[in-house]
Each structure stands twice: as C-alpha cells, then as structure tokens.
Write a protein that holds these residues in place. Structure first.
Motif, PDB file in Angstrom:
ATOM      1  N   GLY A  38      39.425  49.000  31.714  1.00  0.00           N
ATOM      2  CA  GLY A  38      39.752  49.731  32.932  1.00  0.00           C
ATOM      3  C   GLY A  38      38.587  49.827  33.896  1.00  0.00           C
ATOM      4  N   SER A  39      37.380  49.893  33.375  1.00  0.00           N
ATOM      5  CA  SER A  39      36.216  50.015  34.250  1.00  0.00           C
ATOM      6  C   SER A  39      35.558  48.679  34.558  1.00  0.00           C
ATOM      7  CB  SER A  39      35.192  50.957  33.630  1.00  0.00           C
ATOM      8  OG  SER A  39      34.704  50.416  32.424  1.00  0.00           O
ATOM      9  N   SER A  40      35.908  47.633  33.836  1.00  0.00           N
ATOM     10  CA  SER A  40      35.261  46.337  34.085  1.00  0.00           C
ATOM     11  C   SER A  40      35.652  45.756  35.441  1.00  0.00           C
ATOM     12  CB  SER A  40      35.610  45.356  32.974  1.00  0.00           C
ATOM     13  OG  SER A  40      36.983  45.027  33.024  1.00  0.00           O
ATOM     14  N   ILE A  41      36.778  46.144  35.964  1.00  0.00           N
ATOM     15  CA  ILE A  41      37.207  45.639  37.271  1.00  0.00           C
ATOM     16  C   ILE A  41      36.359  46.239  38.392  1.00  0.00           C
ATOM     17  CG2 ILE A  41      38.963  47.387  37.655  1.00  0.00           C
ATOM     18  CD1 ILE A  41      40.073  44.079  38.423  1.00  0.00           C
ATOM     19  N   LEU A  42      35.709  47.365  38.112  1.00  0.00           N
ATOM     20  CA  LEU A  42      34.930  48.041  39.140  1.00  0.00           C
ATOM     21  C   LEU A  42      33.561  47.413  39.361  1.00  0.00           C
ATOM     22  CD1 LEU A  42      35.734  51.703  38.134  1.00  0.00           C
ATOM     23  CD2 LEU A  42      36.814  50.335  39.913  1.00  0.00           C
ATOM     24  N   PHE A  43      33.079  46.658  38.400  1.00  0.00           N
ATOM     25  CA  PHE A  43      31.744  46.095  38.481  1.00  0.00           C
ATOM     26  C   PHE A  43      31.816  44.632  38.846  1.00  0.00           C
ATOM     27  CE2 PHE A  43      31.564  49.541  35.361  1.00  0.00           C
ATOM     28  CZ  PHE A  43      30.733  50.384  36.071  1.00  0.00           C
ATOM     29  N   ASP A  44      30.899  44.206  39.711  1.00  0.00           N
ATOM     30  CA  ASP A  44      30.890  42.837  40.204  1.00  0.00           C
ATOM     31  C   ASP A  44      29.979  41.992  39.326  1.00  0.00           C
ATOM     32  OD1 ASP A  44      31.383  40.676  41.755  1.00  0.00           O
ATOM     33  OD2 ASP A  44      30.083  41.279  43.410  1.00  0.00           O
ATOM     34  N   ASP A  45      30.538  41.025  38.640  1.00  0.00           N
ATOM     35  CA  ASP A  45      29.752  40.152  37.778  1.00  0.00           C
ATOM     36  C   ASP A  45      29.179  38.964  38.529  1.00  0.00           C
ATOM     37  OD1 ASP A  45      30.182  41.720  35.598  1.00  0.00           O
ATOM     38  OD2 ASP A  45      31.896  40.565  34.882  1.00  0.00           O
ATOM     39  N   ASP A  46      29.538  38.780  39.784  1.00  0.00           N
ATOM     40  CA  ASP A  46      29.064  37.632  40.540  1.00  0.00           C
ATOM     41  C   ASP A  46      27.566  37.717  40.828  1.00  0.00           C
ATOM     42  OD1 ASP A  46      31.572  36.585  40.555  1.00  0.00           O
ATOM     43  OD2 ASP A  46      32.089  37.392  42.530  1.00  0.00           O
ATOM     44  N   LEU A  47      26.994  38.901  40.814  1.00  0.00           N
ATOM     45  CA  LEU A  47      25.571  39.044  41.097  1.00  0.00           C
ATOM     46  C   LEU A  47      24.711  38.459  39.982  1.00  0.00           C
ATOM     47  CD1 LEU A  47      25.574  42.676  42.505  1.00  0.00           C
ATOM     48  CD2 LEU A  47      25.552  40.519  43.776  1.00  0.00           C
ATOM     49  N   ALA A  48      25.214  38.447  38.780  1.00  0.00           N
ATOM     50  CA  ALA A  48      24.441  37.941  37.650  1.00  0.00           C
ATOM     51  C   ALA A  48      24.469  36.414  37.575  1.00  0.00           C
ATOM     52  CB  ALA A  48      24.980  38.525  36.354  1.00  0.00           C
ATOM     53  N   LYS A  49      25.431  35.795  38.197  1.00  0.00           N
ATOM     54  CA  LYS A  49      25.561  34.341  38.150  1.00  0.00           C
ATOM     55  C   LYS A  49      24.662  33.699  39.199  1.00  0.00           C
ATOM     56  CE  LYS A  49      30.329  34.512  36.617  1.00  0.00           C
ATOM     57  NZ  LYS A  49      31.707  34.172  36.971  1.00  0.00           N
ATOM     58  N   LYS A  50      24.240  32.474  38.921  1.00  0.00           N
ATOM     59  CA  LYS A  50      23.447  31.741  39.895  1.00  0.00           C
ATOM     60  C   LYS A  50      24.362  31.245  41.011  1.00  0.00           C
ATOM     61  CE  LYS A  50      20.032  29.930  36.697  1.00  0.00           C
ATOM     62  NZ  LYS A  50      19.443  28.699  36.139  1.00  0.00           N
ATOM     63  N   PRO A  51      23.908  31.354  42.247  1.00  0.00           N
ATOM     64  CA  PRO A  51      24.747  30.821  43.325  1.00  0.00           C
ATOM     65  C   PRO A  51      24.760  29.295  43.245  1.00  0.00           C
ATOM     66  CG  PRO A  51      22.679  31.639  44.193  1.00  0.00           C
ATOM     67  CD  PRO A  51      22.715  31.999  42.734  1.00  0.00           C
ATOM     68  N   THR A  52      25.888  28.728  43.480  1.00  0.00           N
ATOM     69  CA  THR A  52      25.994  27.272  43.445  1.00  0.00           C
ATOM     70  C   THR A  52      25.535  26.700  44.776  1.00  0.00           C
ATOM     71  OG1 THR A  52      28.284  27.394  44.188  1.00  0.00           O
ATOM     72  CG2 THR A  52      27.897  27.336  41.802  1.00  0.00           C
ATOM     73  N   GLU A  53      24.909  25.545  44.705  1.00  0.00           N
ATOM     74  CA  GLU A  53      24.424  24.907  45.928  1.00  0.00           C
ATOM     75  C   GLU A  53      25.583  24.211  46.626  1.00  0.00           C
ATOM     76  OE1 GLU A  53      21.181  22.317  45.249  1.00  0.00           O
ATOM     77  OE2 GLU A  53      20.115  23.748  43.980  1.00  0.00           O
ATOM     78  N   LYS A  54      25.515  24.224  47.925  1.00  0.00           N
ATOM     79  CA  LYS A  54      26.528  23.538  48.704  1.00  0.00           C
ATOM     80  C   LYS A  54      26.278  22.042  48.644  1.00  0.00           C
ATOM     81  CE  LYS A  54      27.154  27.318  51.948  1.00  0.00           C
ATOM     82  NZ  LYS A  54      27.059  27.734  53.337  1.00  0.00           N
ATOM     83  N   PRO A  55      27.297  21.241  48.466  1.00  0.00           N
ATOM     84  CA  PRO A  55      27.067  19.788  48.428  1.00  0.00           C
ATOM     85  C   PRO A  55      26.693  19.269  49.818  1.00  0.00           C
ATOM     86  CG  PRO A  55      29.411  20.293  48.278  1.00  0.00           C
ATOM     87  CD  PRO A  55      28.671  21.603  48.228  1.00  0.00           C
ATOM     88  N   ASN A  56      25.806  18.288  49.839  1.00  0.00           N
ATOM     89  CA  ASN A  56      25.406  17.705  51.101  1.00  0.00           C
ATOM     90  C   ASN A  56      26.507  16.820  51.645  1.00  0.00           C
ATOM     91  OD1 ASN A  56      22.890  18.871  50.940  1.00  0.00           O
ATOM     92  ND2 ASN A  56      22.007  17.167  49.801  1.00  0.00           N
ATOM     93  N   LYS A  57      26.864  17.084  52.881  1.00  0.00           N
ATOM     94  CA  LYS A  57      27.901  16.259  53.516  1.00  0.00           C
ATOM     95  C   LYS A  57      27.237  15.045  54.159  1.00  0.00           C
ATOM     96  CE  LYS A  57      31.071  20.014  54.549  1.00  0.00           C
ATOM     97  NZ  LYS A  57      31.785  20.711  55.603  1.00  0.00           N
ATOM     98  N   PRO A  58      27.795  13.881  53.953  1.00  0.00           N
ATOM     99  CA  PRO A  58      27.209  12.706  54.612  1.00  0.00           C
ATOM    100  C   PRO A  58      27.424  12.764  56.119  1.00  0.00           C
ATOM    101  CG  PRO A  58      29.226  12.106  53.458  1.00  0.00           C
ATOM    102  CD  PRO A  58      28.935  13.551  53.136  1.00  0.00           C
ATOM    103  N   ASN A  59      26.442  12.330  56.846  1.00  0.00           N
ATOM    104  CA  ASN A  59      26.505  12.328  58.294  1.00  0.00           C
ATOM    105  C   ASN A  59      27.150  11.031  58.756  1.00  0.00           C
ATOM    106  OD1 ASN A  59      26.215  12.847  60.937  1.00  0.00           O
ATOM    107  ND2 ASN A  59      23.989  13.018  60.940  1.00  0.00           N
ATOM    108  N   ASN A  60      28.300  11.124  59.364  1.00  0.00           N
ATOM    109  CA  ASN A  60      29.037   9.943  59.801  1.00  0.00           C
ATOM    110  C   ASN A  60      28.825   9.657  61.290  1.00  0.00           C
ATOM    111  OD1 ASN A  60      30.099   9.498  57.247  1.00  0.00           O
ATOM    112  ND2 ASN A  60      31.901  10.765  57.649  1.00  0.00           N
ATOM    113  N   ASP A  61      27.688  10.049  61.856  1.00  0.00           N
ATOM    114  CA  ASP A  61      27.418   9.833  63.283  1.00  0.00           C
ATOM    115  C   ASP A  61      26.661   8.530  63.491  1.00  0.00           C
ATOM    116  OD1 ASP A  61      28.631  12.235  63.863  1.00  0.00           O
ATOM    117  OD2 ASP A  61      26.738  13.361  63.777  1.00  0.00           O
TER     118      ASP A  61
END
Length: 62
Positions: A38-61
């Motif tokens: 019941g109380s686990s929904i109140l706490f944010d577990d995302d802070l403990a995880k490492k943020p994922t890096e955004k993939p590099n988009k190829p430049n098509n210019d």
C-alpha cells in the motif's frame, strides 16, 4: 425445482474452494505485510535508477 439440485452443490463447492484458498494464503504468509504494498506506490523508485542516455540521431542534412 431441478435447478436447486445443481445450484446447492455448486455453491457448496465454491465455498469449499474459497475456504481452501483462504487457508492456503494464510499458511503461506500472504497476509504478513499488508502495509508494504500500500505504501510502495507512494515512493518513487526512478531516482535510484541510472538515467538512460538518449541515442544519437544521425544528421541527414547532407
């Protein structure tokens, strides 16, 4: 009147199954920690995880 001969045993069977499931849940400690879920929904577990890096988009210019 004949339907009662079907419904009464069916109701008794369902009650027996429900009682067996309840006693199984009590025996396997399903009701030991009622507050954690019941109380686990109140706490944010995302802070403990490492943020994922955004993939590099190829430049098509080209």
């Amino acid at each position: 009147m004949n339907i009662i001969y079907v419904l009464i045993p069916l109701a008794i069977l369902l009650v027996v199954i429900a009682v067996c499931v309840f006693f199984w849940a009590v025996k396997s400690d399903q009701f030991e920690d009622l507050e954690r879920q019941g109380s686990s929904i109140l706490f944010d577990d995302d802070l403990a995880k490492k943020p994922t890096e955004k993939p590099n988009k190829p430049n098509n210019d080209a």
